[in-house]
Motif scaffolding. Structure first.
Motif, PDB file in Angstrom:
ATOM      1  N   ALA A 195       0.832  -1.208   0.000  1.00 50.97           N
ATOM      2  CA  ALA A 195       0.000   0.000   0.000  1.00 50.97           C
ATOM      3  C   ALA A 195       0.867   1.259   0.000  1.00 50.97           C
ATOM      4  CB  ALA A 195      -0.932  -0.001   1.207  1.00 50.97           C
ATOM      5  N   ILE A 196       1.962   1.248   0.748  1.00 52.75           N
ATOM      6  CA  ILE A 196       2.869   2.407   0.779  1.00 52.75           C
ATOM      7  C   ILE A 196       3.461   2.652  -0.607  1.00 52.75           C
ATOM      8  CG2 ILE A 196       5.129   3.196   1.637  1.00 52.75           C
ATOM      9  CD1 ILE A 196       4.324   1.940   4.368  1.00 52.75           C
ATOM     10  N   ILE A 197       3.888   1.582  -1.288  1.00 53.32           N
ATOM     11  CA  ILE A 197       4.426   1.730  -2.647  1.00 53.32           C
ATOM     12  C   ILE A 197       3.345   2.304  -3.565  1.00 53.32           C
ATOM     13  CG2 ILE A 197       5.408   0.536  -4.646  1.00 53.32           C
ATOM     14  CD1 ILE A 197       6.461  -1.589  -2.600  1.00 53.32           C
ATOM     15  N   ILE A 257       9.729   1.282  -2.514  1.00 50.99           N
ATOM     16  CA  ILE A 257      10.385  -0.008  -2.744  1.00 50.99           C
ATOM     17  C   ILE A 257      11.616  -0.151  -1.855  1.00 50.99           C
ATOM     18  CG2 ILE A 257      11.709  -1.294  -4.479  1.00 50.99           C
ATOM     19  CD1 ILE A 257       9.404  -0.055  -6.398  1.00 50.99           C
ATOM     20  N   CYS A 258      12.404   0.904  -1.741  1.00 48.21           N
ATOM     21  CA  CYS A 258      13.573   0.868  -0.854  1.00 48.21           C
ATOM     22  C   CYS A 258      13.153   0.663   0.598  1.00 48.21           C
ATOM     23  CB  CYS A 258      14.391   2.147  -1.004  1.00 48.21           C
ATOM     24  SG  CYS A 258      15.292   2.276  -2.567  1.00 48.21           S
ATOM     25  N   LEU A 259      12.077   1.299   1.003  1.00 48.40           N
ATOM     26  CA  LEU A 259      11.578   1.114   2.370  1.00 48.40           C
ATOM     27  C   LEU A 259      11.095  -0.318   2.582  1.00 48.40           C
ATOM     28  CD1 LEU A 259       9.603   4.450   2.943  1.00 48.40           C
ATOM     29  CD2 LEU A 259      11.776   3.776   4.000  1.00 48.40           C
ATOM     30  N   ALA A 260      10.321  -0.837   1.636  1.00 48.26           N
ATOM     31  CA  ALA A 260       9.783  -2.198   1.767  1.00 48.26           C
ATOM     32  C   ALA A 260      10.913  -3.220   1.878  1.00 48.26           C
ATOM     33  CB  ALA A 260       8.877  -2.529   0.583  1.00 48.26           C
ATOM     34  N   GLY A 310      11.735  -3.756 -13.243  1.00 48.99           N
ATOM     35  CA  GLY A 310      13.005  -3.509 -12.570  1.00 48.99           C
ATOM     36  C   GLY A 310      12.873  -3.318 -11.069  1.00 48.99           C
ATOM     37  N   PHE A 311      11.686  -2.895 -10.615  1.00 47.84           N
ATOM     38  CA  PHE A 311      11.466  -2.737  -9.167  1.00 47.84           C
ATOM     39  C   PHE A 311      11.677  -4.056  -8.425  1.00 47.84           C
ATOM     40  CE2 PHE A 311       8.201   0.843 -10.114  1.00 47.84           C
ATOM     41  CZ  PHE A 311       9.222   1.755 -10.284  1.00 47.84           C
ATOM     42  N   ILE A 312      11.342  -5.164  -9.072  1.00 40.72           N
ATOM     43  CA  ILE A 312      11.522  -6.474  -8.429  1.00 40.72           C
ATOM     44  C   ILE A 312      13.005  -6.718  -8.175  1.00 40.72           C
ATOM     45  CG2 ILE A 312      11.238  -8.977  -8.701  1.00 40.72           C
ATOM     46  CD1 ILE A 312       8.745  -8.302 -10.460  1.00 40.72           C
TER      47      ILE A 312
END
Length: 194
Positions: free
Chosen positions: A31-33, A55-58, A105-107
């Protein structure tokens, strides 16, 4: 014998509670992303968003498996039609567009950050280096996708033009997002029990 049964029952409750908490954290970071992607500043072919921050936070907080799962869930939400991609867009068409490679690329970004956290912990320098490498891999994958799709659609696109459109304008923004993410994860990870 009763003590063994009681211990097994207690462990079962703890494991069940941990599983529920893990699901909540994965969903929360997906949800944050999603919210971060809705904050979008169009500056050309590829908009400035805060997806990289999310993504960096997750990946930083949740680690390899849970962080990557959170990113995959975010992408799946977008693919099934929930408007969670940049600018409130969604669907397979977005993934098949010239900017779709960045979404994939996020993965890889999440995997790199999560793997670094797993191997080296959440030291500030580890987070910064891992996030820089993760974002660069996302840039590489997304830019290659951008060039291929542009050239296949009849628009001539070389590496220099693609970098000037898709990477260079975003470097200062992403540097700030990486710094903020790294500091937040480094300082607050002890409050998130994963």
């Amino acid at each position: 014998m009763d003590n063994i049964k009681e211990t097994k029952k207690t462990k079962g409750k703890v494991n069940s509670r941990k599983s529920i908490l893990d699901i909540v954290y994965i969903a929360l970071f997906a949800a944050i992303i999603s919210v971060c992607s809705l904050i979008s500043i169009p500056i050309g072919e590829v908009p400035v968003t805060f997806q990289i921050l999310g993504i960096c936070l997750a990946a930083g907080f949740l680690g390899l498996a849970k962080g990557t799962t959170s990113v995959v869930i975010y992408i799946l939400l977008g693919l099934i039609g929930i408007p969670v991609f940049a600018g409130g867009t969604s669907g397979f068409a977005k993934l098949a567009s010239p900017t779709g490679g960045y979404i994939v690329g996020f993965i890889f970004t999440a995997i790199i950050i999560g793997l670094a956290v797993k191997l080296f912990g959440r030291k500030l320098w580890v987070l910064i280096v891992a996030m820089i490498i993760g974002v660069l891999v996302c840039y590489a994958f997304g830019t290659a996708w951008f060039i291929i799709l542009c050239n296949n659609s009849g628009k001539s696109m070389d590496l220099a033009n693609a970098l000037s459109l898709c990477v260079v304008p975003f470097l200062p923004f992403d540097a700030v997002k990486i710094a903020v993410s790294a500091v937040l994860v480094n300082r607050l990870h002890k409050f998130i029990k994963v």
